[in-house]
Write a protein that holds these residues in place. Structure first.
Motif, PDB file in Angstrom:
ATOM      1  N   VAL A   1      28.931 -14.779  14.937  1.00  0.00           N
ATOM      2  CA  VAL A   1      28.334 -15.950  14.307  1.00  0.00           C
ATOM      3  C   VAL A   1      28.800 -16.683  13.700  1.00  0.00           C
ATOM      4  N   GLU A   2      29.514 -15.990  12.288  1.00  0.00           N
ATOM      5  CA  GLU A   2      30.212 -16.992  11.503  1.00  0.00           C
ATOM      6  C   GLU A   2      31.462 -17.689  12.347  1.00  0.00           C
ATOM      7  N   ASN A   3      32.212 -16.173  13.181  1.00  0.00           N
ATOM      8  CA  ASN A   3      33.414 -17.182  12.819  1.00  0.00           C
ATOM      9  C   ASN A   3      32.998 -17.583  14.734  1.00  0.00           C
ATOM     10  N   ASP A   4      32.404 -17.850  15.107  1.00  0.00           N
ATOM     11  CA  ASP A   4      31.963 -19.312  16.545  1.00  0.00           C
ATOM     12  C   ASP A   4      31.704 -20.083  16.211  1.00  0.00           C
ATOM     13  N   SER A   5      30.613 -20.414  15.264  1.00  0.00           N
ATOM     14  CA  SER A   5      29.807 -21.650  14.748  1.00  0.00           C
ATOM     15  C   SER A   5      30.425 -21.652  13.286  1.00  0.00           C
ATOM     16  N   GLY A   6      31.598 -20.932  13.161  1.00  0.00           N
ATOM     17  CA  GLY A   6      32.452 -21.810  11.804  1.00  0.00           C
ATOM     18  C   GLY A   6      31.085 -21.601  10.508  1.00  0.00           C
ATOM     19  N   GLN A   7      30.233 -21.184  10.278  1.00  0.00           N
ATOM     20  CA  GLN A   7      29.211 -21.865   9.807  1.00  0.00           C
ATOM     21  C   GLN A   7      29.202 -20.540   8.665  1.00  0.00           C
ATOM     22  N   HIS A   8      28.807 -19.831   7.477  1.00  0.00           N
ATOM     23  CA  HIS A   8      28.532 -18.899   6.817  1.00  0.00           C
ATOM     24  C   HIS A   8      27.359 -19.126   5.943  1.00  0.00           C
ATOM     25  N   SER A   9      25.977 -18.131   5.999  1.00  0.00           N
ATOM     26  CA  SER A   9      24.519 -18.070   4.546  1.00  0.00           C
ATOM     27  C   SER A   9      25.049 -17.314   3.658  1.00  0.00           C
ATOM     28  N   GLU A  10      25.428 -17.856   3.074  1.00  0.00           N
ATOM     29  CA  GLU A  10      25.847 -17.002   1.210  1.00  0.00           C
ATOM     30  C   GLU A  10      24.588 -16.566   1.021  1.00  0.00           C
ATOM     31  N   VAL A  11      22.949 -17.334   1.308  1.00  0.00           N
ATOM     32  CA  VAL A  11      21.711 -16.445   1.183  1.00  0.00           C
ATOM     33  C   VAL A  11      21.060 -15.237   1.817  1.00  0.00           C
ATOM     34  N   VAL A  12      21.596 -15.151   3.383  1.00  0.00           N
ATOM     35  CA  VAL A  12      21.592 -14.315   4.085  1.00  0.00           C
ATOM     36  C   VAL A  12      22.365 -12.778   3.170  1.00  0.00           C
ATOM     37  N   SER A  13      24.023 -13.176   3.173  1.00  0.00           N
ATOM     38  CA  SER A  13      25.046 -12.595   2.998  1.00  0.00           C
ATOM     39  C   SER A  13      24.049 -11.333   1.311  1.00  0.00           C
ATOM     40  N   LEU A  14      23.623 -12.745   0.458  1.00  0.00           N
ATOM     41  CA  LEU A  14      22.596 -12.121  -1.237  1.00  0.00           C
ATOM     42  C   LEU A  14      21.647 -11.300  -0.600  1.00  0.00           C
ATOM     43  N   LEU A  15      21.003 -11.515   0.355  1.00  0.00           N
ATOM     44  CA  LEU A  15      20.043 -10.941   0.551  1.00  0.00           C
ATOM     45  C   LEU A  15      19.982  -9.263   0.737  1.00  0.00           C
ATOM     46  N   LEU A  16      20.853  -9.166   1.842  1.00  0.00           N
ATOM     47  CA  LEU A  16      20.592  -8.146   2.339  1.00  0.00           C
ATOM     48  C   LEU A  16      22.220  -7.166   1.313  1.00  0.00           C
ATOM     49  N   ASP A  17      22.325  -7.676   0.819  1.00  0.00           N
ATOM     50  CA  ASP A  17      23.061  -7.130  -0.612  1.00  0.00           C
ATOM     51  C   ASP A  17      22.341  -6.152  -1.112  1.00  0.00           C
ATOM     52  N   HIS A  18      21.225  -7.647  -1.250  1.00  0.00           N
ATOM     53  CA  HIS A  18      20.196  -6.718  -2.443  1.00  0.00           C
ATOM     54  C   HIS A  18      19.276  -5.560  -1.688  1.00  0.00           C
ATOM     55  N   PHE A  19      19.310  -6.156  -0.156  1.00  0.00           N
ATOM     56  CA  PHE A  19      17.881  -5.065   0.418  1.00  0.00           C
ATOM     57  C   PHE A  19      19.238  -3.879   0.302  1.00  0.00           C
ATOM     58  N   VAL A  20      19.794  -3.624   0.754  1.00  0.00           N
ATOM     59  CA  VAL A  20      20.742  -2.698   1.058  1.00  0.00           C
ATOM     60  C   VAL A  20      20.732  -1.465  -0.986  1.00  0.00           C
ATOM     61  N   GLY A  21      20.919  -2.500  -1.840  1.00  0.00           N
ATOM     62  CA  GLY A  21      20.550  -2.000  -3.381  1.00  0.00           C
ATOM     63  C   GLY A  21      19.556  -1.172  -3.533  1.00  0.00           C
ATOM     64  N   ALA A  22      18.449  -1.871  -3.267  1.00  0.00           N
ATOM     65  CA  ALA A  22      17.430  -1.462  -3.439  1.00  0.00           C
ATOM     66  C   ALA A  22      16.908  -0.371  -2.324  1.00  0.00           C
ATOM     67  N   LEU A  23      17.068  -0.387  -0.999  1.00  0.00           N
ATOM     68  CA  LEU A  23      16.789   0.475  -0.150  1.00  0.00           C
ATOM     69  C   LEU A  23      17.609   1.506  -0.446  1.00  0.00           C
ATOM     70  N   ALA A  24      18.338   1.745  -1.059  1.00  0.00           N
ATOM     71  CA  ALA A  24      20.013   3.156  -2.198  1.00  0.00           C
ATOM     72  C   ALA A  24      19.088   3.042  -2.986  1.00  0.00           C
ATOM     73  N   LEU A  25      18.236   2.580  -3.954  1.00  0.00           N
ATOM     74  CA  LEU A  25      17.898   2.554  -5.132  1.00  0.00           C
ATOM     75  C   LEU A  25      16.622   3.439  -4.462  1.00  0.00           C
ATOM     76  N   ALA A  26      15.022   3.488  -3.633  1.00  0.00           N
ATOM     77  CA  ALA A  26      14.435   3.763  -2.923  1.00  0.00           C
ATOM     78  C   ALA A  26      14.672   5.536  -2.761  1.00  0.00           C
ATOM     79  N   ILE A  27      15.619   5.382  -1.416  1.00  0.00           N
ATOM     80  CA  ILE A  27      15.622   6.692  -0.960  1.00  0.00           C
ATOM     81  C   ILE A  27      16.914   8.039  -2.109  1.00  0.00           C
ATOM     82  N   SER A  28      17.654   6.982  -3.002  1.00  0.00           N
ATOM     83  CA  SER A  28      17.964   7.685  -3.416  1.00  0.00           C
ATOM     84  C   SER A  28      16.862   8.686  -5.165  1.00  0.00           C
ATOM     85  N   GLN A  29      15.530   8.572  -4.950  1.00  0.00           N
ATOM     86  CA  GLN A  29      14.524   8.560  -6.079  1.00  0.00           C
ATOM     87  C   GLN A  29      13.781   9.600  -5.906  1.00  0.00           C
ATOM     88  N   ALA A  30      14.036  10.911  -6.511  1.00  0.00           N
ATOM     89  CA  ALA A  30      12.645  11.572  -6.361  1.00  0.00           C
ATOM     90  C   ALA A  30      12.070  12.174  -7.960  1.00  0.00           C
TER      91      ALA A  30
END
Length: 163
Positions: A69-98
């Motif tokens: 999408v970014e390549n085709d439109s020339g638009q980038h969403s820092e918001v989406v990138s940052l949110l995805l990074d946070h969600f991946v980290g939060a999910l990894a934290l939850a998965i790795s805990q017991a």
């Protein structure tokens, strides 16, 4: 290595043949990688780094689609990138805990709240200028109103730094 033979329905075979698995080119490679992931998941052997890699893999289709999408439109969403990074980290934290006891549960809680607070800070930083670096420049401001109202009384209450 041990040979493994199985009969699978055509739709599963087609799905496996189309599936993109990092580090796996053939169906045999894919099965080895996927079975290894399933075993680690079943054994609960995900440490944070492994869980992070796994959750990034789970979001790879989305990330690749956004790159197109970014390549085709020339638009980038820092918001989406940052949110995805946070969600991946939060999910990894939850998965790795017991947590085995209350002390470990408190440490997990601390880490999870710290991560959630960082997410809030990220959104507030994107909402501070009139427009966010997003596909929709108003998306953050449009959704921060209730959060800011809830936070307003906290401004006068003393906050303690971590113990």
């Amino acid at each position: 290595m041990e040979p493994l033979s199985a009969r699978v329905p055509s739709d599963l075979y087609f799905w496996l043949s189309q599936l993109q698995v990092e580090g796996a080119a053939t169906n045999s490679d894919k099965l080895r990688v996927l079975l290894g992931q399933l075993k680690r998941q079943h054994d609960g052997a995900f440490d944070y780094v492994t869980a992070h890699a796994w959750t990034r893999d789970l979001t790879s289709r989305l990330r690749e689609s956004l790159v197109r999408v970014e390549n085709d439109s020339g638009q980038h969403s820092e918001v989406v990138s940052l949110l995805l990074d946070h969600f991946v980290g939060a999910l990894a934290l939850a998965i790795s805990q017991a947590p085995a006891d209350a002390d470990e549960a408190r440490k997990f809680e601390e880490a999870l709240v710290r991560r959630a607070s960082a997410l809030s800070e990220t959104l507030l930083r994107q909402g501070t200028p009139l427009t966010a670096s997003a596909y929709d420049p108003q998306v953050v401001r449009r959704h921060l109103g209730n959060t800011l109202e809830l936070a307003h009384p906290l401004q006068s209450a003393p906050l303690s730094k971590g113990n």
